[in-house]
Design a protein around this motif. Structure first.
Motif, PDB file in Angstrom:
ATOM      1  N   UNK A  57       4.673   8.832 -10.054  1.00 34.52           N
ATOM      2  CA  UNK A  57       4.415   7.533 -11.025  1.00 34.52           C
ATOM      3  C   UNK A  57       5.313   6.592 -11.370  1.00 34.52           C
ATOM      4  N   UNK A  58       6.454   7.284 -11.454  1.00 37.72           N
ATOM      5  CA  UNK A  58       7.787   6.480 -11.768  1.00 37.72           C
ATOM      6  C   UNK A  58       8.851   6.457 -10.714  1.00 37.72           C
ATOM      7  N   UNK A  59       8.573   6.789  -9.515  1.00 41.37           N
ATOM      8  CA  UNK A  59       9.208   6.515  -8.332  1.00 41.37           C
ATOM      9  C   UNK A  59       9.798   4.894  -8.175  1.00 41.37           C
ATOM     10  N   UNK A  60      11.221   4.830  -8.116  1.00 39.13           N
ATOM     11  CA  UNK A  60      11.567   3.427  -8.341  1.00 39.13           C
ATOM     12  C   UNK A  60      11.221   2.877  -6.993  1.00 39.13           C
ATOM     13  N   UNK A  61      10.906   1.432  -6.640  1.00 37.75           N
ATOM     14  CA  UNK A  61      10.471   0.739  -5.426  1.00 37.75           C
ATOM     15  C   UNK A  61      11.193  -0.325  -5.359  1.00 37.75           C
ATOM     16  N   UNK A  62      11.681  -0.454  -4.353  1.00 41.63           N
ATOM     17  CA  UNK A  62      12.373  -1.981  -3.924  1.00 41.63           C
ATOM     18  C   UNK A  62      11.751  -2.492  -2.721  1.00 41.63           C
ATOM     19  N   UNK A  63      11.074  -3.651  -2.921  1.00 39.12           N
ATOM     20  CA  UNK A  63      10.451  -4.179  -1.727  1.00 39.12           C
ATOM     21  C   UNK A  63      11.719  -5.053  -1.211  1.00 39.12           C
ATOM     22  N   UNK A  64      11.644  -5.312   0.385  1.00 37.54           N
ATOM     23  CA  UNK A  64      12.428  -6.226   1.045  1.00 37.54           C
ATOM     24  C   UNK A  64      11.312  -6.874   2.038  1.00 37.54           C
ATOM     25  N   UNK A  65      11.490  -8.278   1.735  1.00 31.76           N
ATOM     26  CA  UNK A  65      10.728  -8.956   2.494  1.00 31.76           C
ATOM     27  C   UNK A  65      11.150 -10.464   2.858  1.00 31.76           C
ATOM     28  N   UNK A 117       0.822  -1.172   0.114  1.00 36.90           N
ATOM     29  CA  UNK A 117      -0.154   0.069  -0.036  1.00 36.90           C
ATOM     30  C   UNK A 117       0.860   1.457   0.191  1.00 36.90           C
ATOM     31  N   UNK A 118       2.072   1.272   0.858  1.00 33.80           N
ATOM     32  CA  UNK A 118       2.947   2.222   0.681  1.00 33.80           C
ATOM     33  C   UNK A 118       3.476   2.670  -0.600  1.00 33.80           C
ATOM     34  N   UNK A 119       3.907   1.556  -1.317  1.00 34.39           N
ATOM     35  CA  UNK A 119       4.225   1.762  -2.884  1.00 34.39           C
ATOM     36  C   UNK A 119       3.231   2.383  -3.671  1.00 34.39           C
ATOM     37  N   UNK A 120       1.926   1.709  -3.520  1.00 35.99           N
ATOM     38  CA  UNK A 120       0.839   2.495  -4.439  1.00 35.99           C
ATOM     39  C   UNK A 120       0.451   4.014  -4.248  1.00 35.99           C
ATOM     40  N   UNK A 121       0.779   4.137  -2.727  1.00 30.70           N
ATOM     41  CA  UNK A 121       0.646   5.439  -2.266  1.00 30.70           C
ATOM     42  C   UNK A 121       1.771   6.540  -3.023  1.00 30.70           C
ATOM     43  N   UNK A 122       2.969   5.975  -2.957  1.00 30.78           N
ATOM     44  CA  UNK A 122       4.245   6.483  -3.477  1.00 30.78           C
ATOM     45  C   UNK A 122       4.052   6.847  -4.985  1.00 30.78           C
ATOM     46  N   UNK A 123       3.563   5.790  -5.764  1.00 28.46           N
ATOM     47  CA  UNK A 123       3.218   6.035  -7.163  1.00 28.46           C
ATOM     48  C   UNK A 123       2.153   6.937  -7.495  1.00 28.46           C
ATOM     49  N   UNK A 124       1.185   7.250  -6.383  1.00 31.88           N
ATOM     50  CA  UNK A 124       0.338   8.300  -6.673  1.00 31.88           C
ATOM     51  C   UNK A 124       0.962   9.704  -6.801  1.00 31.88           C
ATOM     52  N   UNK A 125       1.875   9.891  -5.900  1.00 34.41           N
ATOM     53  CA  UNK A 125       2.744  11.307  -5.935  1.00 34.41           C
ATOM     54  C   UNK A 125       3.576  11.217  -7.057  1.00 34.41           C
TER      55      UNK A 125
END
Length: 133
Positions: free
Chosen positions: A79-87, A69-77
């Motif tokens: 749209x091209x923000x690089x996202x790296x998930x760690x899990x 959800x954080x990544x989707x919110x980030x892409x709202x602000x």
């Protein structure tokens, strides 16, 4: 003149992992802002006080928001923000839950993998931006 380093928003609720990831980012030439909850991260993103170059987020976080959800919110602000998930446990959900053009790193991962992933996404973004010019 002081060089302005690119700033990564790091969202991680485990203090030990947060410290290790912060050190990897620092060694990779990045500044960072850290948040422990998804809500805190979204507030930072929407506040736009810092122009983040990338988001690095755990999936399972304190609070009610997930890293997805954080990544989707980030892409709202941005749209091209690089996202790296760690899990450690949610990597199998990435194909369905992850935002496009993101990378997932399964814990434990080599710290060099993190800075390589962020740099790779930043390079891809730069190439895409050049194509639009």
């Amino acid at each position: 003149m002081t060089e302005v380093l690119p700033t990564v928003l790091l969202v991680e609720d485990d203090d030990a992992i947060q410290g290790i990831v912060e050190e990897a980012l620092r060694e990779g030439g990045f500044e960072f802002t850290s948040a422990k909850t998804g809500e805190e991260a979204v507030t930072l993103l929407k506040g736009r006080l810092v122009a983040y170059c990338a988001l690095v987020t755990d999936i399972n976080l304190l609070g009610s928001l997930t890293g997805w959800e954080v990544a989707r919110a980030a892409r709202e602000t941005d749209p091209n923000l690089p996202v790296v998930y760690i899990s450690g446990a949610a990597a199998h959900d990435w194909p369905a839950q992850g935002v496009p053009n993101s990378i997932i790193l399964q814990k434990p991962f080599a710290l060099a993998q993190l800075t390589t992933a962020v740099s790779q996404l930043l390079n891809e973004r730069s190439v895409a931006d050049l194509g639009k010019a």
